[in-house]
Write an enzyme that holds these catalytic residues in place. Structure first.
Site, PDB file in Angstrom:
ATOM      1  N   GLU A 129       0.867  -1.170   0.000  1.00 23.78           N
ATOM      2  CA  GLU A 129       0.000   0.000   0.000  1.00 23.78           C
ATOM      3  C   GLU A 129       0.908   1.226   0.000  1.00 23.78           C
ATOM      4  O   GLU A 129       1.791   1.345   0.853  1.00 23.78           O
ATOM      5  CB  GLU A 129      -0.902   0.020   1.224  1.00 23.78           C
ATOM      6  CG  GLU A 129      -1.965  -1.063   1.220  1.00 23.78           C
ATOM      7  CD  GLU A 129      -2.825  -1.030   2.481  1.00 23.78           C
ATOM      8  OE1 GLU A 129      -2.507  -0.254   3.395  1.00 23.78           O
ATOM      9  OE2 GLU A 129      -3.797  -1.789   2.547  1.00 23.78           O
ATOM     10  N   TYR A 167      -0.977   6.556   2.804  1.00 21.56           N
ATOM     11  CA  TYR A 167      -2.327   7.108   2.948  1.00 21.56           C
ATOM     12  C   TYR A 167      -2.312   8.630   3.115  1.00 21.56           C
ATOM     13  O   TYR A 167      -3.254   9.312   2.737  1.00 21.56           O
ATOM     14  CB  TYR A 167      -3.003   6.554   4.216  1.00 21.56           C
ATOM     15  CG  TYR A 167      -3.354   5.095   4.245  1.00 21.56           C
ATOM     16  CD1 TYR A 167      -3.179   4.266   3.155  1.00 21.56           C
ATOM     17  CD2 TYR A 167      -3.884   4.538   5.413  1.00 21.56           C
ATOM     18  CE1 TYR A 167      -3.513   2.921   3.211  1.00 21.56           C
ATOM     19  CE2 TYR A 167      -4.224   3.202   5.480  1.00 21.56           C
ATOM     20  CZ  TYR A 167      -4.035   2.394   4.384  1.00 21.56           C
ATOM     21  OH  TYR A 167      -4.369   1.068   4.455  1.00 21.56           O
TER      22      TYR A 167
END
Length: 884
Positions: free
Chosen positions: A485, A488
């Site tokens: 990922e 964020y």
């Protein structure tokens, strides 16, 4: 599916060397310390199950707690059924998995998160035993986990097979789960991943494999599913494992002695190492290991053991290291038991490995400290050149973590300079939640930097770093499964631009332009741009040369601000992902990438380092600093020359030259170096003269007027009058109850993490630069305040904050009339976006609690809680609190 059951089995205490049956109270009095429980079949099954259940109750939602446990089973059959929570390592002590049978069940449930969400079920381990699940769990073994929860050397005999997720009974849907690792194992029935998004299975076999979601990779497995229908079926299958040495493990020999078994190096393998008999390898007696316990081990004692040729076995706990652990001897083993954590406290790597053969490092969390470290684990010094193909270094089951439990900083997680290194299940995580998780508070550049050649990775999980997640500079690299990922918390596009500000974002998987050979299988990159509409041009960037191949690539838009996206999968190819609908907006894939061009040869050297300064720090040390060089590709290191001779290298713009003679003048120059080996011209030469030798043997005077004041239910502040010394006092050592708990250069100290309504006594000693230590100060005592703090009363709870210090407070939530399964606090204040963190239950206070750092007087915090009562989730109103 699974729940927490009441109990059955027996504990065994082992004296150093051999094992004898004993009472439950002696189960954790072995040479491995109080948090290791050794179970024996001669003990009542109910006692084992009760102990395992009590540990699970404590650890089920203890995501960032300090407790660590190992539950070890001697050979035999155990009629027990229990669950496994955070920081718990369950292992059999047999030679092979079938030597220990849990006839009942060992499961990982996901009750503590809403909707059976297992995406935060991290940091636990299963190893070297067999399970036959009972009817109480539908004869099914459920292990609902995500990253950093390896399953090794397991035999799942359960008739219902192995489930890697948990069903939410309220909806009938599978709870989320996000990636895991199975190796050297057998499942007699079906493996059902269900909602598991990605997975790596290596050298295992099963009756059948149920399904795939986004990215499942199989390497050297028996009965692996076909990859012919990718991406509809998200399978990537590699028939043979090219090189592996299974992870070393603790066991009990036939004569009852503890030993560590080291499996043999194998090539081109398929299936488990023990399928046709015992795993091939060698045994090392436990007396060849330094058994580290957190109450007694220090960096100095650990380095002394390493220098003497000892291996290290870390028992459960947290180890604060004021110096790097230096592995200089070939074949050294550093093995963690019970998921121990190492924390460097002085801005250095926690572990450095020389350019030697056959080192094995396994089963550890390495947490970044408050002072920035250039890297947290360094394998081989800069410029390593030895060929280790006959006996590679292996890294197993390592989490490298930046923030989460507490704020921390580092530039790189793992830096690999040596050749032929093999990684087997690594998670490099810049925290996206927990303490210190914010763009400018826990910055990291890269999770992994590979400079060595012929480095292999099985199961590389790498997430949320501020620049390239993975930066691969060496040739001959191979990666089997990649899950990433990207961050964020990028605040805006301008803060996240690569290639000198000309390209949107940083690719997650970056192979340097100078690389001529590289291959990867099953590369998944996901985005959740939570805080801004950010774009990343490519998930993967590689040189377009014939020696580079990437098989089965996937990008996913998990969630995010409208307008955010991953624009391309690889090198400008592949569509963008930008929304949850339609399906192609959420997921894009490319089956194959094969480079077609010729290598780009970098011949441009970096610019010369500027503004070099040299300052004598002592009679034996001179500190250097300089301004950074630039390069068309990138500077990788600086080489330091003393009197014309190369004496060291640095990845930063500073260096300390030590071991010098007193009253002696030394001259220095520095050269910059890039990944292609181009070296700049030398900097301007500077000189400095070390200070005169003092021959100081005089200790400082003892500190005086020590006073202790309790400021909260968990903190006591100390003050004292300073010591004097013939040369100069350099610091103070603080002792609580006779045990060292900290150091400081000031004449005050805050001791935190204490128990409410408890008396503590303290002394302080002074030290000087020569290492002389004073006598103890007077003893001062104080009792922590009773549990409680500023807050109020809700409809069925009390809540509030304890003010711990000038920069820290603890938020707490206490149910009234019911037991909560979990409590999550949602808090925000100016400069920090909303944080959503699970609280930890404190048995002493009966409250759910979370320490929060980085606060200041006058800070206004808005907060609310989410809690679970009788299987249902509820939210409190939003409150505010102003920090005093």
């Amino acid at each position: 599916m699974v729940s927490t059951w009441a109990a059955v089995a027996g504990l065994c205490a082992l004296l150093p060397g051999s094992a004898h049956a004993g009472p439950v109270s002696a189960a954790n009095t072995t040479l491995f310390g109080p948090n290791v429980y050794v179970f024996d079949t001669s003990m009542p099954a109910a006692d084992i199950q009760a102990k395992a259940t009590s540990i699970f109750t404590q650890m089920e939602s203890n995501q960032f707690g300090t407790e660590r446990y190992a539950l070890l089973f001697k050979p035999g059959t155990y009629n027990v059924l229990f669950d496994v929570g955070f920081y718990t390592h369950v292992a059999g002590l047999g030679q092979n998995p079938d030597d220990v049978l849990i006839n009942g069940g060992v499961n990982v449930p996901a009750y503590w998160m809403p909707n059976m969400n297992a995406t935060c079920n991290f940091w636990r381990a299963y190893e070297n035993f067999s399970i036959n699940a009972s009817a109480a769990t539908n004869n099914t073994t459920t292990i609902a986990v995500s990253q950093a929860a390896p399953l090794r050397r397991m035999h799942i005999k359960s008739a219902g097979g192995l489930w890697l997720f948990q069903v939410d009974p309220s909806t009938g849907a599978g709870g989320w789960a996000s990636g895991g690792f199975l190796a050297d194992s057998v499942v007699d029935g079906q493996v059902l991943p269900g909602s598991q998004q990605q997975w790596l299975a290596r050298n295992s076999k099963w009756g059948s494999w149920g399904n795939a979601v986004w990215n499942m990779v199989f390497v050297g497995d028996v009965n692996a599913p076909s990859q012919a229908n990718f991406p509809t079926d998200a399978y990537t299958t590699v028939d043979r494992t090219p090189i592996i040495r299974e992870k070393p493990y603790l066991y009990v020999t036939s004569s009852g002695q503890y030993a560590v078994f080291v499996p043999a190096l194998q090539t081109n393998t398929q299936g488990p190492s023990w399928a046709a008999g015992s795993t091939p390898g060698t045994s090392i007696s436990i007396d060849q290991f330094y058994i580290a316990q957190p109450s007694t081990a220090s960096a100095a004692s650990l380095n002394s053991a390493l220098s003497a040729g000892k291996h290290i076995l870390f028992t459960p706990g947290i180890y604060q290291l004021n110096d790097t652990l230096r592995v200089t001897k070939p074949d050294t083993i550093i093995l963690g038991l019970g998921v121990p954590s190492l924390i460097p406290t002085s801005g250095q790597p926690a572990i450095s490995v020389a350019d030697v053969d056959g080192v094995k490092i396994a089963g550890l969390i390495i947490d970044a400290g408050a002072i920035n470290s250039p890297s947290l684990l360094e394998v081989g010094p800069t410029g390593s050149s030895a060929n280790h193909s006959a006996n590679p270094t292996f890294l197993y089951d390592l989490t490298v973590r930046t923030a989460g439990p507490t704020a921390g900083k580092n530039d790189v997680g793992i830096k690999i300079n040596s050749h032929n290194v093999v990684g087997d299940q690594l998670w490099l995580w810049r925290a996206d939640h927990g303490e210190g998780a914010a763009w400018n508070i826990n910055p990291t550049k890269n999770g992994l930097v590979v400079n060595g050649n012929n480095v292999t990775m099985y199961g590389l999980f790498n997430e949320h770093h501020n620049e390239y997640q993975t930066l691969w500079n060496g040739n001959g690299g191979r990666v089997y499964f990649y899950q990433s990922e990207i961050p964020y918390d990028v605040p805006n596009q301008g803060s996240w631009m690569s290639k000198n500000g000309t390209v949107n974002g940083y690719a997650s998987y970056k192979v340097a332009d100078t690389v001529t050979s590289h291959e990867a299988w099953g590369v998944g990159v996901y985005s959740y741009f939570r805080d801004a509409a950010v774009k990343s041009e490519n998930a993967i960037e590689v040189p377009n040369v014939t020696g580079v191949k990437i098989h089965h690539m996937t990008t996913i838009w998990l969630n995010g601000m409208a307008g955010s996206e991953i624009t391309h999968v690889i090198n400008g190819q592949g569509g963008r992902v930008y929304s949850n609908a339609p399906a192609e907006a959420m997921r894009q894939t490319i089956n194959e990438f094969a480079g077609t061009g010729t290598p780009v040869i970098d011949t441009q050297a970096p610019t010369v380092p500027g503004s070099l300064t040299a300052t004598a720090a002592s009679s034996s040390q001179i500190n250097l600093s300089w301004s950074a060089s630039t390069d068309n590709v990138g500077v990788t290191a600086y080489d330091i020359y003393r009197n014309g001779t190369l004496v060291g290298s640095s990845g930063t713009t500073s260096y300390s030259s030590t071991g010098l003679a007193a009253s002696t003048t030394y001259s220095f120059t520095v050269r910059a170096r890039d990944a292609a080996g181009n070296t700049s011209a030398a900097s301007t030469s500077v000189s400095a003269t070390t200070k005169a030798a003092t021959g100081d043997t005089q200790a400082p005077t003892a500190p005086s007027n020590l006073a202790a004041t309790a400021t909260s239910s968990s903190q006591i502040n100390l003050t004292w009058s300073g010591s004097t010394d013939n040369v100069g006092v350099t610091g103070y050592i603080i002792y609580r109850g006779g045990t060292q708990v900290g150091t400081t250069t000031a004449t005050s100290y805050s001791d935190t993490g204490l128990t409410a309504s408890t008396a503590y006594s303290y002394t302080v000693k002074a030290r000087d630069a020569a290492g002389n230590v004073s006598a103890s100060s007077n003893t001062a005592s104080a009792t922590t305040q009773a549990a409680g703090g500023t807050g109020g009363t809700g409809t069925e709870w009390t809540y509030g904050w304890d003010n711990n210090s000038t920069t820290q407070a603890t938020t707490w939530f206490k149910p009234t009339g019911f037991t909560a399964s979990y409590v999550i606090v949602h808090y925000a204040y100016t400069g920090i976006s909303q944080q959503n963190v699970t609280l930890t239950f404190n048995n002493t206070t009966g409250r759910w609690e979370l320490p929060v750092t980085g606060l200041s007087s006058g800070k206004v915090i808005s907060y609310s809680y989410t809690y679970n009562k009788n299987g249902a989730q509820y939210d409190t109103p939003t409150y505010t609190w102003t920090k005093p």
